[in-house]
Design an enzyme around this catalytic site. Structure first.
Site: not given
Length: 212
Positions: A44, A96, A118, A154, A191, A194
């Site tokens: 992930e 990163d 983001d 979202d 998450t 979420e």
């Protein structure tokens, strides 16, 4: 959103080298040795506080999970969750995502998850989006043949952009949902974001994109 600093987070991460893997450059191509088995590896990118992968690790003990998160004050919560649940199939990289190809060998990963990243809505920031073509090229390099990206957000604009980006790159789109929580998909693990957004009645968008 400004991140709240957690005093001592960096030191706490360093004290758990079997969970928060140090010097991942040295482990490229050796992740199955790190886990001690030949199970599939799912990564992930931007794992945040680790709620998603904690849930996935508990549901699927036969899969190895790696969460990549660059912020100390965020990933420390993921570490605490792993410790509390006593998980052995969940490791962390305090790194990163832009350097992903430095940590994994070609074809070493079976699946990549991108959850509530983001959206970088301004056009001048397009290259920062984790579904931009340069990131797709990076995922393709570390994923096995026919490897998959599972994507949730979202943000409708980011979702539409990502579908176009996936298609343009030549990925096969599967299980596209414009309203995840009102669909018939099974086994969804939420998450933190979420849960927050769905409680407000916001739509959650999801798709699977497979490399050819």
């Amino acid at each position: 959103m400004r991140l709240r600093n957690k005093p001592g987070a960096s030191e706490a991460l360093l004290k758990q080298p079997t969970i928060v893997i140090q010097n991942p450059l040295n482990n490229k191509g050796k992740w199955r040795e790190i886990f001690g088995n030949d199970n599939p590896i799912h990564v992930e990118v931007g794992t945040g506080k680790g709620q998603f992968l904690t849930g996935m690790s508990q549901l699927h003990p036969d899969i190895n999970y790696i969460g990549v998160e660059k912020y100390d004050s965020v990933i420390i919560t993921a570490l605490e969750r792993i410790q509390q649940a006593d998980l052995t199939n969940f490791k962390l990289l305090n790194e990163d995502v832009v350097n992903l190809i430095n940590y994994f060998a070609e074809g070493e990963i079976d699946r990549v998850y991108i959850n509530f990243t983001d959206p970088w809505p301004k056009n001048r920031h397009e290259k920062r989006r984790l579904t931009y073509e340069s990131f797709l090229k990076m995922y393709e390099q570390v994923l096995k043949k026919n490897g998959e990206i599972h994507f949730k957000t979202d943000n409708q604009g980011l979702f539409e952009y990502s579908l176009h980006s996936f298609s343009k790159y030549g990925l096969i789109l599967n299980n596209v949902s414009l309203d995840l929580h009102n669909s018939n998909i099974e086994g969804n693990v939420m998450t933190e974001y979420e849960e927050k957004f769905s409680q407000k009645g916001m739509r959650i968008y999801r798709c699977e994109a497979q490399f050819r």
